[in-house]
Design an enzyme around this catalytic site. Sequence first.
Site, PDB file in Angstrom:
ATOM      1  N   GLY A  13       0.663  -1.009   0.050  1.00  0.00           N
ATOM      2  CA  GLY A  13      -0.031  -0.049  -0.143  1.00  0.00           C
ATOM      3  C   GLY A  13       0.978   1.149  -0.016  1.00  0.00           C
ATOM      4  CE1 TYR A 158      -8.854  -0.449   8.774  1.00  0.00           C
ATOM      5  CE2 TYR A 158      -9.577   0.875  10.623  1.00  0.00           C
ATOM      6  CZ  TYR A 158      -8.580   0.615   9.723  1.00  0.00           C
ATOM      7  OH  TYR A 158      -7.488   1.544   9.563  1.00  0.00           O
ATOM      8  CB  ALA A 159     -12.239  -2.147  15.319  1.00  0.00           C
ATOM      9  CB  ALA A 160     -12.713  -7.420  14.095  1.00  0.00           C
ATOM     10  CE  LYS A 162      -5.758  -1.477   9.793  1.00  0.00           C
ATOM     11  NZ  LYS A 162      -4.505  -1.643   9.072  1.00  0.00           N
ATOM     12  CB  ILE A 191      -2.958  10.108  10.112  1.00  0.00           C
ATOM     13  CG1 ILE A 191      -2.697   9.266  11.377  1.00  0.00           C
ATOM     14  CG2 ILE A 191      -1.414  10.451   9.094  1.00  0.00           C
ATOM     15  CD1 ILE A 191      -1.476   9.903  12.161  1.00  0.00           C
TER      16      ILE A 191
END
Lengths: 251, 241
Positions: A13, A158-160, A162, A191
């Site tokens: 990425g 997403y939280a899971a 990460k 960010i």
Amino acid sequence: MTSLAGKIAMVTGAANGIGRKCACLLADEGADLVLIDLEDEALEALAAELDRQDCNAVAIAGDCREDEILERAFEAAEARLGAVDILVNNVGQSARERADEFVGSDPATWRFVLEVSLMTSMRFARRAAPAMRERGWGRIINMSSDAALAGDAGLADYAAAKSGLLGFTRSLARELAPHGVTVNAVCPGAIRTRATEQMAPDIMARVVRGIPMARMGEPEDVARLVAFLAGEGGRYITGQTLLVDGGRWML
Amino acid sequence: MLVTGAAAGIGLACARRFLTEGARVAMVDRDPERLSGARDSLAASERAFVIALDVSDAAAVREGVGEATRRMGGIDGIVNNAAVDLLRPFAEVSASDWNGVMAVNLVGAMEVCRAALDPLAASGRGAIVNVASAAGLRPVPGRVAYCASKAALIMATRALALELAERGIRANAVCPGAVDTGLFRASLGDAITVEDVKARYAQRRIGDAEEIAAAVAFLLSDEASFITGSALAVDGGRAFH
């Protein structure tokens, strides 16, 4: 500075945002770079920029989720530069455009998010680790998120993913520590990237109010920590979860 | 830069590193002779100023930090490294033992921070690093007061980070694992060998003071300008924080 002279770093990425800045700072430290991203134009531009500063850069355009792209990246690295010393598992996506309350969410979206934000990092690490272990030196840096710790409404998948990356980081760190390979996770907070530039001003202002340092972070804020962990300064740091978030969570 | 507990081990390694990078360094320690000896062992010692005081003496801290500010022309960074260890079964740990440990490891560090607030704010890039311990994240046997003092220092660091952000001052903690210093060797006792300790670490070794100093220098530098309130374990894989 040339503290990473002779080292080969791979960034997934890499074309934009945090990944791009990581690639640039690792190149500033003297590393050669293998860059992978879906966006071929931005990727080529970055590779050309790095080439101009005497960094050997190999760019592979494609989807990191595909085994064929992964294999092509490692083969190109090994043929043209050598074995990968530093792996920055940066690629990840929240499928934010599809973000929704969990109760209304679709398992197909979870699978996409878990695939790109967790499984891809595992696959790249699986491919890179044997050569690092054999040579007794390596750095694996997994880009997690402060959402892994704080949670994020509408982004449960997403939280899971990460958060899964943190358990993966700690386990792999234990396995590779005796072989001179460190494995750490970096958790950016809010960010400034393309994703946040699309935020409405009032939402942005609310986000900033929640940050003790009262500003959004820059990709460089994160990349500087990645460069530190990649260098000799990070050689006794492994299995850790490090936040770059202006004090929002404090681990 | 101001470093407490600078006469040996991690503190001395920090002082050496800062001098190498061109900084002026105030070296604080309670033992004047060891401190002067340590300073004389350093290259570029003309940029190192020794200040002998005990960080548990608040009046001495105020005076010493003032002197450091005058002699260096300001303070950009503080390393609260001075600490005392206490290896003693809990049943024998008295209230005065507790007070002695907390007075140095927690209150001493906070008093140094408080005395230096104005110069740190004036710096515009002021940063504090408190040297806590992996034992402040995960307990170790026989050191109840020590572990508690280091856990308290970590939380105090977070609360400071929150309160001082608006003055532009960052605060972070570094949590070393076992490091090969005099204090560590002395703390082993008869029952435990260095090999036993190494076996507890994923990297199967103990650390060097320079490895801790590298993390301290990073957190004090502009490289870490968006990092505040963090506790960074530098422990070869022990705490998995």
